[in-house]
Design a protein around this motif. Sequence first.
Motif, PDB file in Angstrom:
ATOM      1  N   ILE A   5      45.549  47.993  42.261  1.00  0.00           N
ATOM      2  CA  ILE A   5      46.130  47.206  41.170  1.00  0.00           C
ATOM      3  C   ILE A   5      45.271  45.961  40.980  1.00  0.00           C
ATOM      4  O   ILE A   5      44.984  45.242  41.942  1.00  0.00           O
ATOM      5  CB  ILE A   5      47.589  46.806  41.458  1.00  0.00           C
ATOM      6  CG1 ILE A   5      48.452  48.061  41.642  1.00  0.00           C
ATOM      7  CG2 ILE A   5      48.144  45.950  40.330  1.00  0.00           C
ATOM      8  CD1 ILE A   5      49.912  47.764  41.934  1.00  0.00           C
ATOM      9  N   ILE A   6      44.853  45.732  39.748  1.00  0.00           N
ATOM     10  CA  ILE A   6      44.029  44.563  39.449  1.00  0.00           C
ATOM     11  C   ILE A   6      44.623  43.800  38.269  1.00  0.00           C
ATOM     12  O   ILE A   6      45.353  44.366  37.451  1.00  0.00           O
ATOM     13  CB  ILE A   6      42.569  44.957  39.136  1.00  0.00           C
ATOM     14  CG1 ILE A   6      42.516  45.913  37.938  1.00  0.00           C
ATOM     15  CG2 ILE A   6      41.899  45.566  40.348  1.00  0.00           C
ATOM     16  CD1 ILE A   6      41.099  46.243  37.487  1.00  0.00           C
ATOM     17  N   ALA A   7      44.310  42.519  38.212  1.00  0.00           N
ATOM     18  CA  ALA A   7      44.699  41.672  37.075  1.00  0.00           C
ATOM     19  C   ALA A   7      43.440  40.947  36.616  1.00  0.00           C
ATOM     20  O   ALA A   7      43.264  39.749  36.858  1.00  0.00           O
ATOM     21  CB  ALA A   7      45.793  40.688  37.481  1.00  0.00           C
ATOM     22  N   PRO A   8      42.530  41.671  35.952  1.00  0.00           N
ATOM     23  CA  PRO A   8      41.214  41.103  35.640  1.00  0.00           C
ATOM     24  C   PRO A   8      41.288  39.990  34.610  1.00  0.00           C
ATOM     25  O   PRO A   8      42.164  39.960  33.743  1.00  0.00           O
ATOM     26  CB  PRO A   8      40.439  42.307  35.095  1.00  0.00           C
ATOM     27  CG  PRO A   8      41.492  43.192  34.519  1.00  0.00           C
ATOM     28  CD  PRO A   8      42.683  43.030  35.422  1.00  0.00           C
ATOM     29  N   SER A   9      40.324  39.101  34.693  1.00  0.00           N
ATOM     30  CA  SER A   9      40.253  37.981  33.757  1.00  0.00           C
ATOM     31  C   SER A   9      39.929  38.482  32.355  1.00  0.00           C
ATOM     32  O   SER A   9      39.137  39.407  32.171  1.00  0.00           O
ATOM     33  CB  SER A   9      39.176  36.989  34.212  1.00  0.00           C
ATOM     34  OG  SER A   9      38.948  36.011  33.213  1.00  0.00           O
ATOM     35  N   ASP A  10      40.554  37.841  31.357  1.00  0.00           N
ATOM     36  CA  ASP A  10      40.247  38.151  29.958  1.00  0.00           C
ATOM     37  C   ASP A  10      39.404  37.048  29.323  1.00  0.00           C
ATOM     38  O   ASP A  10      39.219  37.020  28.108  1.00  0.00           O
ATOM     39  CB  ASP A  10      41.535  38.346  29.153  1.00  0.00           C
ATOM     40  CG  ASP A  10      42.447  37.120  29.205  1.00  0.00           C
ATOM     41  OD1 ASP A  10      42.099  36.122  29.883  1.00  0.00           O
ATOM     42  OD2 ASP A  10      43.516  37.149  28.564  1.00  0.00           O
ATOM     43  N   MET A  61      33.007  36.189  36.638  1.00  0.00           N
ATOM     44  CA  MET A  61      33.154  37.630  36.441  1.00  0.00           C
ATOM     45  C   MET A  61      32.798  38.085  35.028  1.00  0.00           C
ATOM     46  O   MET A  61      32.780  39.282  34.749  1.00  0.00           O
ATOM     47  CB  MET A  61      34.576  38.118  36.790  1.00  0.00           C
ATOM     48  CG  MET A  61      35.073  37.699  38.163  1.00  0.00           C
ATOM     49  SD  MET A  61      33.929  38.166  39.493  1.00  0.00           S
ATOM     50  CE  MET A  61      34.062  39.949  39.424  1.00  0.00           C
ATOM     51  N   ALA A  62      32.526  37.160  34.110  1.00  0.00           N
ATOM     52  CA  ALA A  62      32.104  37.555  32.763  1.00  0.00           C
ATOM     53  C   ALA A  62      30.610  37.878  32.777  1.00  0.00           C
ATOM     54  O   ALA A  62      29.841  37.337  33.573  1.00  0.00           O
ATOM     55  CB  ALA A  62      32.401  36.459  31.758  1.00  0.00           C
ATOM     56  N   ILE A  63      30.209  38.767  31.864  1.00  0.00           N
ATOM     57  CA  ILE A  63      28.815  39.196  31.757  1.00  0.00           C
ATOM     58  C   ILE A  63      28.306  38.832  30.369  1.00  0.00           C
ATOM     59  O   ILE A  63      29.007  39.031  29.374  1.00  0.00           O
ATOM     60  CB  ILE A  63      28.693  40.714  31.989  1.00  0.00           C
ATOM     61  CG1 ILE A  63      29.205  41.082  33.385  1.00  0.00           C
ATOM     62  CG2 ILE A  63      27.253  41.176  31.816  1.00  0.00           C
ATOM     63  CD1 ILE A  63      29.286  42.574  33.620  1.00  0.00           C
ATOM     64  N   ILE A  83      29.609  38.273  25.084  1.00  0.00           N
ATOM     65  CA  ILE A  83      30.204  37.936  26.375  1.00  0.00           C
ATOM     66  C   ILE A  83      31.311  38.949  26.674  1.00  0.00           C
ATOM     67  O   ILE A  83      32.243  39.110  25.887  1.00  0.00           O
ATOM     68  CB  ILE A  83      30.792  36.513  26.381  1.00  0.00           C
ATOM     69  CG1 ILE A  83      29.794  35.509  25.786  1.00  0.00           C
ATOM     70  CG2 ILE A  83      31.191  36.120  27.800  1.00  0.00           C
ATOM     71  CD1 ILE A  83      28.486  35.406  26.519  1.00  0.00           C
ATOM     72  N   THR A  84      31.195  39.637  27.822  1.00  0.00           N
ATOM     73  CA  THR A  84      32.175  40.644  28.221  1.00  0.00           C
ATOM     74  C   THR A  84      33.001  40.113  29.378  1.00  0.00           C
ATOM     75  O   THR A  84      32.461  39.761  30.431  1.00  0.00           O
ATOM     76  CB  THR A  84      31.488  41.950  28.637  1.00  0.00           C
ATOM     77  OG1 THR A  84      30.667  42.419  27.560  1.00  0.00           O
ATOM     78  CG2 THR A  84      32.518  43.011  28.980  1.00  0.00           C
ATOM     79  N   ALA A  85      34.320  40.049  29.184  1.00  0.00           N
ATOM     80  CA  ALA A  85      35.220  39.570  30.229  1.00  0.00           C
ATOM     81  C   ALA A  85      35.347  40.609  31.338  1.00  0.00           C
ATOM     82  O   ALA A  85      34.944  41.772  31.186  1.00  0.00           O
ATOM     83  CB  ALA A  85      36.595  39.259  29.640  1.00  0.00           C
ATOM     84  N   GLU A  86      35.946  40.206  32.443  1.00  0.00           N
ATOM     85  CA  GLU A  86      36.140  41.119  33.569  1.00  0.00           C
ATOM     86  C   GLU A  86      36.968  42.331  33.161  1.00  0.00           C
ATOM     87  O   GLU A  86      36.761  43.438  33.658  1.00  0.00           O
ATOM     88  CB  GLU A  86      36.818  40.375  34.720  1.00  0.00           C
ATOM     89  CG  GLU A  86      36.975  41.195  35.987  1.00  0.00           C
ATOM     90  CD  GLU A  86      37.739  40.462  37.068  1.00  0.00           C
ATOM     91  OE1 GLU A  86      37.737  40.941  38.219  1.00  0.00           O
ATOM     92  OE2 GLU A  86      38.355  39.418  36.760  1.00  0.00           O
ATOM     93  N   ASN A  87      37.906  42.144  32.217  1.00  0.00           N
ATOM     94  CA  ASN A  87      38.757  43.260  31.796  1.00  0.00           C
ATOM     95  C   ASN A  87      38.122  44.116  30.705  1.00  0.00           C
ATOM     96  O   ASN A  87      38.742  45.050  30.199  1.00  0.00           O
ATOM     97  CB  ASN A  87      40.115  42.746  31.320  1.00  0.00           C
ATOM     98  CG  ASN A  87      40.028  41.973  30.011  1.00  0.00           C
ATOM     99  OD1 ASN A  87      38.937  41.698  29.514  1.00  0.00           O
ATOM    100  ND2 ASN A  87      41.163  41.620  29.452  1.00  0.00           N
TER     101      ASN A  87
END
Length: 394
Positions: free
Chosen positions: A129-134, A184-186, A205-209
């Motif tokens: 279970i993850i709650a990735p950054s947006d 965690m963003a790319i 910019i791509t968020a972790e989610n």
Amino acid sequence: MKLTLKNIYLITLCTSLFLGFMSCELEDTVEEEKAPSEPEVILNTENSIMSFLVVLNDVEYKAEIDTLNNSILLILPFGTDLTSILPNVIVPENATISPNPSSVQNYEEGVIFTITAEDGSTKEYEVTIIAPSDENNIIDLTIENELSQSIRGFIDEESKSILFEVPNTLDLSAVKVSFTVPDMAISEPESDSVIDLSSTTTFSITAENGDVLEYTVSAYTENLLTNPNGDNNGSGWTFSPNTGVETNSEYGNIFYVTANDGDFSPHINQTINFPRDYSDKYVLFIGNLTTEKVIEDSITRHSYLWANQIGDFSPDDWIYMQGMIHSVGANEWEVVSGAHKLLPNVTGTYFKIAQGLRNGDPYDGTTCKFRDLEVRLFESAEDAAIYVSQIYNQ
């Protein structure tokens, strides 16, 4: 052999007894075959997780179940506390799950569940279970000038635009750009890349989610006016009679144009040569204007900005850039501006400030005033609008 009556009787008796015995045995066999057999017990072999979900604030979040690899992935909103999760898990009838999902609350790391079917067969699932950054915004962005000094960009989050005021001498074809994005963003391009800023470019910019946000990045020039504040008696400007520069205690130097009856459009002007090719881009004229008097529903006595383009044009292509006129009451300062598209092969502009006149409304000695004058070049009208509303005089 002579059969006696007694012998015949004995033979008959034995035969009857034998046949009776055989008949009873046959009946017993038939009865045994007809008796119902005990039903065969078939145990359920299903040992899979059929559903795995979590309810947060009355919203259901269903996990993706990978039956091939026996893994489960559940994505929850950014910021969810993974140490306090109570999932709803559905398994087949008569199957059991271990550990009990209601007893497992911390999902900061993967959790292994074992499903035991009714027949005793087992299967393991790893639940993640993850709650990735947006978060996918650009926090800060700078470029380097020719002296390796940093120039910070202006970020407009509403339009997702980033604007750089660049020196007119800077080579925009190879500019080093540095920026900060959330953890965690790319980013594409990456920070510290060398980019071509001679035209608008796009940063992704791509968020972790996985959410993607794009920014447009553009450069605009420094103020192209020579001596825009009119220092040294307006050096660099050309003045008609009854025009000049005065000093104001509140605003510093102010240009003024006084128009008397019989005058022919007194004005102050300057010719500007562009530092590089700006064909099909935009020039912005802007200033803070006022006037001592106005005539209702007339342009007469209102201050205005005016220009035309310079370049290798045919007479049919000649472009007058006008419509930039003070429109409020007497002695009220107003920011007046206009962004105009440039022609191919444009090399510069002739810019003037003057006082309006409509036929039938003669000049009467009214003085118009001008301050904070600027002429800048932009990649688009949208960039110029951002500058006017958010950067000019800030």
